[in-house]
Each structure stands twice: as C-alpha cells, then as structure tokens.
Design an enzyme around this catalytic site. Sequence first.
Site, PDB file in Angstrom:
ATOM      1  N   LYS A 107       0.831  -1.205   0.000  1.00 47.54           N
ATOM      2  CA  LYS A 107       0.000   0.000   0.000  1.00 47.54           C
ATOM      3  C   LYS A 107       0.868   1.258   0.000  1.00 47.54           C
ATOM      4  CE  LYS A 107      -4.049   0.213   2.241  1.00 47.54           C
ATOM      5  NZ  LYS A 107      -5.032   0.127   3.366  1.00 47.54           N
ATOM      6  N   ILE A 108       0.573   2.142  -0.936  1.00 50.71           N
ATOM      7  CA  ILE A 108       1.283   3.410  -1.058  1.00 50.71           C
ATOM      8  C   ILE A 108       0.246   4.533  -1.110  1.00 50.71           C
ATOM      9  CG2 ILE A 108       2.796   4.812  -2.525  1.00 50.71           C
ATOM     10  CD1 ILE A 108       4.034   2.218  -3.558  1.00 50.71           C
TER      11      ILE A 108
END
Length: 373
Positions: free
Chosen positions: A142-143
């Site tokens: 997740k970014i």
Amino acid sequence: MTNATPTAQLSDAGLSIWLDDLSRERLDSGSLQKLIDQKNVVGVTTNPSIFQAAITSGTDYDAKIAELAAQGAGVEETIFEITTADVADACDLFAPIAAATNGVDGRVSIEVDPRLAWDTAGTIAEAKNLYKKVDKDNVLIKIPATIEGLEAITAVLAEGISVNVTLIFSLERYRAVINAFQAGLKQALDNGHDLSKIHSVASFFVSRVDTEIDKRLDAIGTDAAKALKGKAGVANARLAYQVYEELFSTERWAVLAEAGARPQRPLWASTGVKDPAYPDTLYVTELVAAGIVNTMPEKTLDATFDHGVVTGDTITGTYREANTVLNALENLGISYNNVVALLESEGLDKFVASWKELLADVNGALSTARKAS
C-alpha cells in the site's frame, strides 16, 4: 439468486469483498477463515491504525515481542517483523483464492510506514523491503496517493511489485493515480516483467467525504443544504467509477492490455457508516458494479450479510445525478477541492499518529520484556 445471502449476491454481481482488518487473533482463532467460508471474504486490507489496534490490545503478540527483545531487536524492527509475519500468514490463508482467480483476489495489503508519505525515495525503498520480507505472490504493497507517492507507485510497479494505492479522495488525484499505474506497467513491460502477474487496486475513500461535507451542510443549515446530507460520498465514488471506465478504454490502455496487463480495480475504502442516521449498508449496496472491491470493517460486513439489499449494478448510469450533487454543493459554497485536500491531510495525520502510538507502545513492551528476562 434470491436464496443467496447478500454477500453471495454481491459476489455474483462481480464485486469482491475484502475485510478491512487483520490480527494474530483472527489468524490463530480461525475467525478469518470463517469469514472466507461463510461471508464471501476474498481478501484483506490493513493500515497503520489496524495494526496499532491489533498489537496493543490483548496478549497475542507478547511472546513474539519477548522473543524479539531477547534478540536485541529495536522497536521499528519489531513492528516490521510482527506486521509482515501476520500479512505473510494471511497470504498463505488466501493462497487458494489467489490461485483460483489468477491473482485477482486472495490479496492481502500492507502499508509502507506512513511517515514516508511525502518521501518518494523512502517509499520506494520501504515498498521493496516489505515485498521482499513478506515474500508472497498475493501481497499488495500500500502506497498513499500523495503527490510524492505517485512517482513511487510508478517505480514500484515497474519492479513487478503489485500495489494498493490508498487514501484517494479526489477525482483529479484518481486520474493521476491511473496515469501513474499505466506508466508503471509500461516500464515493467520494458523491464521484462510479465504484466499478467502485476495487480493493483486504487482505494477511493467514501464515508469520510460525507462526514466532512455533512458538517459544512449543517453549518449552512438551510433546507437545501440538509437535503444534500449523506449524498456526497456515494456521488464522488460513482464519478470515480466513471473515470475508471474512461481511462481503461483508451488506446494507451489497449496496448498494455494486449501485452497481458490487468486493469487497476477501483476499491471502496472507508465504507463503515459514521452517521447512525444513515443505513449501515449505504456504502456497500449503493456502490455495486462489476470489477470492483469493497473493503469492509467487520461491523459493515456483518450488517451487509444480515440485511443488505442487493439490487445489482447501482453505479452505471448514475453519473449525471452524481454530478448534480457535487455541483449543488459548490453552489452552496462548499469547495470540493478544499474538502478533498483536507481529508487527505487528515487521513495521513491519523495514520502517522497511530504509527507513533504503536512505536511508543511496542517500545514499552520491549522494555518490559527485557526487564523480565
């Protein structure tokens, strides 16, 4: 179809249900497997707040923290070891679903350190470290969709790493996210990666939009303002799906798809209803379409399973109505751009605060374990 549970009906409509929670207790007790078996859960998302709650409540992590303390591990190393172990075990649990869906579902997400949200190079390095440590094909890194995160998204995908882009609030930023995704796939192709193995979702947040806009509508206080309460979150998400349809039907995308690429699926996040005046399944049943993900906290999942009314696709064909809602808000003096910028800032601040609380709590637990040994 009529005899199927509401969650099964959602699956039949082409929507994937992912649970927005993970803990060692869920893994060890079998409760997560039960949700897979009974409530059509086919993936998991985590975030810093979820890990903070899991690790600091109960005693499930005490033995592992004591073990790491004895090895001389620092606080950040301890958190890295604990969270990646949970995610790796969850990936194993979901591996059969990943295999059955060619990697589309059966996904487990883990987020980069939220303090890196404004650091492109740091995010890229952390994403690679997480991917290497978890070492499972069905993990998603997740970014956050900050300006600095966009370049990181492209760079990480270019390495063949699957990505969950998170904290998206605005339609403009969502367009930039899709652009970053497609640029990353082009680079991945140039780097010799098999595009069919690279997966991505774009996490578009829903309920927080209503929470902020409803507050502003209450301050205005007119009948026209009150009539718009509870409508902005769904309208915004529906228009995001319109953007998805538009940008995944271009010539640019067709070239990537021909090379084996899979579209970046829209994911509805923040789907728990914050206002008890609204139906507790609002951000599920009003946002159904093929090819999307809805990641639900367990309370929302249970409500949907119990009494959700699924009527098929509730997004396609709603775009004019959705635009009317957002235009009406602007006409009342509520700035869409101001709201979404504030929500991104608050969302990041919340995750950073949760991470700092986690650091402090684990540091205390390590100290206690060292004194006890």
